[in-house]
Design a protein around this motif. Structure first.
Motif: not given
Length: 317
Positions: A235-245, A254-257, A277-283
């Motif tokens: 729903g908001y900016a996507v802060r980090k993306v990681r591929f699976s090993p 994870c996102s600012y949503d 589970h996070h209650t603030e920006f997940a960064v």
């Protein structure tokens, strides 16, 4: 599942490539705007709470951490004062950091260790540059300066020791070969700032980018006119993306949503898991420890670090 409370706001979390039960966390006071920072080294205990093995205080916020791929006790941290610090966990906190590299003129937002050659690492900064370092030199080996705005992320290719990608607020992702004088490819991947990028661990030509536009795009650098997949769901900016090993087409974001999402970009219904589970920006998020399939970690501005198995509730004790 394990949860750890940090005194400052979480920014980044990374599993150790050597020990399945260790992770490093970068934190910053006052949401990284002003104040101190701290690097936490945490240990997961099979049937108990998360314990802290070490903590290193910094004068400025810490925005990212990465583990050395050559020495199991070395951790690298990128700081708000433009420095890159090297910590040795085998030494007491009073003997750390063992080295502090100060060349960037603005915040260091990303650090990434070379997994192929295992002798060098990158730092990406809001001063619009990426720098290449080796652990044994006091000065950077090279500075890569083409981006027109902050560089938020730099990531080594997992198969090619000389190739890396950088993601910038200038709306481009650039591919670099350290043997070449300039970037080898400019990918105008989004129409808004690009905050993160990561390479597939199974196909050295596949890269993901994510942006303030809320989307994640997956590209094949051999034919990059159009993305091979566009993932919408945040729903908001996507802060980090990681591929699976562990799974070629799986990734986590994870996102600012405030959510962490699991994706399979090869299937039509690509969103295969959402965790709120996070209650603030997940960064900060790390995808599946290399050593334990399905193990995830995340941190955010709610000052919490969660570690959980995909499919489980991160908040379940």
């Amino acid at each position: 599942m394990p949860v750890f409370k940090t005194p400052f706001n979480g920014y980044s979390v990374k599993f150790s490539p050597f020990y399945e039960n260790k992770l490093a966390v970068a934190t910053a006071q006052n949401f990284g705007i002003l104040g101190n920072g701290r690097v936490h080294i945490l240990q997961l205990n099979p049937n108990g709470p998360v314990s802290e093995l070490a903590a290193f205080d910094t004068a400025d916020g810490v925005y990212d951490v990465c583990w050395s791929e050559a020495h199991d006790s070395l951790v690298i941290a990128g700081s708000g004062d433009g420095s890159v610090k090297l910590y040795d966990l085998s030494l007491p906190p009073t003997n750390n950091p063992i080295r502090s590299f100060k060349e960037h003129t603005r915040e260091v937002h990303s650090v990434d260790y070379n997994t192929v050659r295992k002798d060098s690492f990158l730092s990406a900064s809001w001063d619009d540059t990426v720098k290449l370092w080796t652990v044994d030199r006091n000065a950077s080996v090279r500075t890569f300066k083409e981006h027109a705005y902050c560089v938020y992320s730099a990531a080594w290719n997992p198969r090619h020791a000389d190739i890396f990608a950088s993601a910038s607020g200038d709306c481009t992702t650039r591919i670099w070969d350290v043997r070449e004088p300039g970037s080898t490819m400019i990918l105008p991947a989004h129409e808004f700032e690009i905050l993160t990028c990561d390479w597939s661990k199974y196909d050295d030509c596949i890269i993901a980018t994510a942006s303030v536009d809320k989307s994640i795009k997956v590209w094949d650098v051999r034919n990059y006119r159009v993305p091979i997949s566009v993932l919408n769901g945040h729903g908001y900016a996507v802060r980090k993306v990681r591929f699976s090993p562990h799974r070629a087409s799986a990734m986590v974001s994870c996102s600012y949503d405030m959510t962490v999402c699991m994706w399979d970009y090869m299937v039509e219904d690509a969103l295969i898991g959402r965790y709120d589970h996070h209650t603030e920006f997940a960064v900060g998020v790390d995808m599946m420890s290399v050593l334990v399939e399905g193990l995830l970690a995340s941190t955010g501005w709610d000052e919490l670090v969660y570690v959980w198995q995909h499919g489980m509730d991160p908040r379940a004790s």
